[in-house]
Scaffold this motif. Structure first.
Motif, PDB file in Angstrom:
ATOM      1  N   VAL A 225       0.840  -1.185   0.000  1.00 26.61           N
ATOM      2  CA  VAL A 225       0.000   0.000   0.000  1.00 26.61           C
ATOM      3  C   VAL A 225       0.877   1.237   0.000  1.00 26.61           C
ATOM      4  CG1 VAL A 225      -1.923  -1.110   1.198  1.00 26.61           C
ATOM      5  CG2 VAL A 225      -0.167   0.023   2.530  1.00 26.61           C
ATOM      6  N   GLU A 226       0.352   2.304  -0.591  1.00 29.35           N
ATOM      7  CA  GLU A 226       1.049   3.580  -0.610  1.00 29.35           C
ATOM      8  C   GLU A 226       0.356   4.550   0.335  1.00 29.35           C
ATOM      9  OE1 GLU A 226       3.869   3.840  -2.119  1.00 29.35           O
ATOM     10  OE2 GLU A 226       3.682   1.868  -3.068  1.00 29.35           O
TER      11      GLU A 226
ATOM     12  N   GLN B 294      -3.488   5.751   0.304  1.00 32.20           N
ATOM     13  CA  GLN B 294      -4.277   4.774  -0.463  1.00 32.20           C
ATOM     14  C   GLN B 294      -5.441   4.292   0.392  1.00 32.20           C
ATOM     15  OE1 GLN B 294      -2.063   1.475  -2.149  1.00 32.20           O
ATOM     16  NE2 GLN B 294      -3.859   0.145  -2.097  1.00 32.20           N
ATOM     17  N   GLN B 295      -6.622   4.142  -0.225  1.00 31.59           N
ATOM     18  CA  GLN B 295      -7.796   3.669   0.506  1.00 31.59           C
ATOM     19  C   GLN B 295      -7.614   2.205   0.883  1.00 31.59           C
ATOM     20  OE1 GLN B 295     -11.464   4.268  -1.592  1.00 31.59           O
ATOM     21  NE2 GLN B 295     -12.715   3.276  -0.030  1.00 31.59           N
TER      22      GLN B 295
ATOM     23  N   SER C 233       3.336   4.156   3.799  1.00 31.40           N
ATOM     24  CA  SER C 233       3.526   3.179   2.730  1.00 31.40           C
ATOM     25  C   SER C 233       4.184   1.943   3.311  1.00 31.40           C
ATOM     26  CB  SER C 233       4.410   3.752   1.623  1.00 31.40           C
ATOM     27  OG  SER C 233       3.826   4.904   1.054  1.00 31.40           O
TER      28      SER C 233
ATOM     29  N   GLU D 213      -7.871   5.782   4.847  1.00 26.03           N
ATOM     30  CA  GLU D 213      -6.685   5.837   3.988  1.00 26.03           C
ATOM     31  C   GLU D 213      -5.435   5.596   4.811  1.00 26.03           C
ATOM     32  OE1 GLU D 213      -6.926   9.674   2.239  1.00 26.03           O
ATOM     33  OE2 GLU D 213      -8.501   9.116   0.806  1.00 26.03           O
TER      34      GLU D 213
END
Length: 442
Positions: free
Chosen positions: A31-32, A35-36, A54, A50
């Motif tokens: 994940v970044e 990101q949701q 990351s 969110e």
């Protein structure tokens, strides 16, 4: 490498917990930042969560439908940052999480071998081991025998059936060799067909069943909220419903004329006219536009009409609110109805647009049926439901004419609204709808 615990933040309005309605990531996903990762539902709306960092997801708080307390861990992300870079945990949230862990079994205890990471595992655990699928060995597969020869007697063929089917056949005196199977083995349905259609030469197999398999559906998210709210409403509120027939012939003619000359303004449905009639009559019947607090025993009669508009969406029934409906004309109401319905159906309605109603209207449009008995949107004390418009012959003096008729339903809280008040209120609304010019008179 360091582990960052993302805790469910305080999403306002005194919410103590939120329900997981969707995961957008799984254990092992990269994940970044921003990101949701999940959708959480409160009593008011769905909130998108969110990721603040990351990294790689290593643990998730639970399954869809689980409740997560505010401040508790939602997911754990393995980041590239140093261990000390992670912010210290909130002591209060840590306390809550420890209590939850002590009182709640982990996923592994409930579903051993799931392989899904759960909050509360040791950091080095890495999740439960994945079960390795084992291909079925050909040695364990039943050998396929030669096809039966033409004319071979039925009693000589091998019969496949479960012990329960064999026991039932024995009790019924049925020779399983005489029963045709709709599949690879004889089942209870085949015994039923044998009994239904007879045996011997007169027996014939029924057509293949078109029945579908049972489908368990978990009640979560919006559907759970609807279930809880409706159950609470029926449990606490003594409902009664009053229905009146209204002749809307003149109103429909006026609506058609206004639509034909609307220009760039929105198309008018019946609903804006009904809302104007509702708001015009409220000052005389203030007990209709009220909310009842069960705990304090206080009824608040509201001076403004914040009208809830029951709207069907793919997620379930939502009630966006038209603020200060008493100050809007039919064109403004039509525009706001369209805007709020679209926001609700696309999931873009804000929390403040889904709360604070003082009275609700529910309409099924062309599917409105003859009459409805709508359930009150607690803690309100009334809900109004227009039904579909139908054309029928009616007497006007000695003449029989064609008229457009619509039944109007109202359900009320009998603790606050008497039957006489409800009937009188609907009669006042009826007068305005049957003489629509009064809707535009000051």
């Amino acid at each position: 490498m360091a582990r960052f615990t993302f805790r469910l933040p305080d999403i306002g309005e005194g919410i103590a917990e939120a329900e997981i309605v969707a995961w957008h990531v799984k254990v092992g996903d990269r994940v970044e930042e921003d990101q949701q990762v999940a959708d959480m539902m409160t009593d008011k709306a769905t909130v998108e969560m969110e990721s603040p960092v990351s990294g790689t997801v290593v643990e998730l708080a639970g399954e869809v439908g689980d409740q997560v307390p505010i401040g508790s861990a939602l997911l754990v992300i393995e980041t590239d940052a140093a261990e000390e870079a992670a912010p210290p945990p909130d002591p209060k949230a840590e306390e809550v999480e420890e209590q939850i862990e002590a009182e709640t079994p982990g996923v592994e205890e409930i579903l051993p071998g799931t392989g899904r990471g759960t909050i509360g595992e040791a950091d080095g655990g890495g999740g439960a081991p994945q079960a390795t699928p084992v291909e079925e060995s050909p040695l364990h597969q039943p050998a396929a025998g030669p096809p039966p020869r033409a004319g071979e007697e039925l009693e000589h063929r091998h019969v496949l059936a479960s012990p329960a089917v064999r026991a039932r056949a024995r009790d019924l005196g049925i020779d399983l060799a005489q029963v045709k199977a709709d599949g690879d083995r004889i089942r209870h349905a085949d015994l039923d067909a044998y009994l239904r259609y007879g045996s011997g030469e007169g027996y014939h197999a029924p057509h293949a069943s078109h029945a579908r398999e049972d489908e368990p559906v978990k009640v979560i998210g919006m559907r759970r909220r609807i279930a809880e709210n409706m159950a609470a409403s029926k449990r606490h509120i003594p409902h009664f419903t009053y229905v009146e027939e209204i002749d809307v012939t003149a109103l429909e003619d006026m609506r058609a004329d206004l639509n034909a000359n609307r220009g760039n303004r929105p198309k008018l449905t019946m609903l804006p006219f009904l809302i104007v009639a509702i708001c015009r009559t409220i000052p005389v019947f203030p007990m209709i536009n009220a909310r009842y607090d069960d705990e304090t025993g206080v009824v608040t009669r509201h001076g403004r009409v914040h009208l809830g508009m029951a709207t069907q969406t793919d997620a379930g029934l939502m009630v966006p609110v038209i603020r200060d409906a008493q100050d809007r004309n039919v064109w403004q109401l039509a525009a706001e109805i369209t805007r709020l319905a679209e926001a609700a159906r696309t999931g873009k309605a804000k929390s403040e647009e889904l709360s604070g109603s003082t009275l609700t209207v529910t309409s099924l449009g062309p599917l409105g049926g003859i009459a409805t008995t709508p359930v009150i949107n607690r803690p309100e004390v009334a809900i109004i439901g227009p039904n579909k418009i139908v054309e029928r012959p009616v007497f006007r003096g000695d003449d029989i004419v064609r008229a457009k008729l619509m039944n109007l339903s109202i359900s009320c809280d009998h603790r606050v609204v008497d039957g006489w008040d409800a009937a009188s209120y609907v009669q006042a609304v009826k007068k305005l709808l049957e003489t629509p010019v009064l809707l535009f008179a000051e």
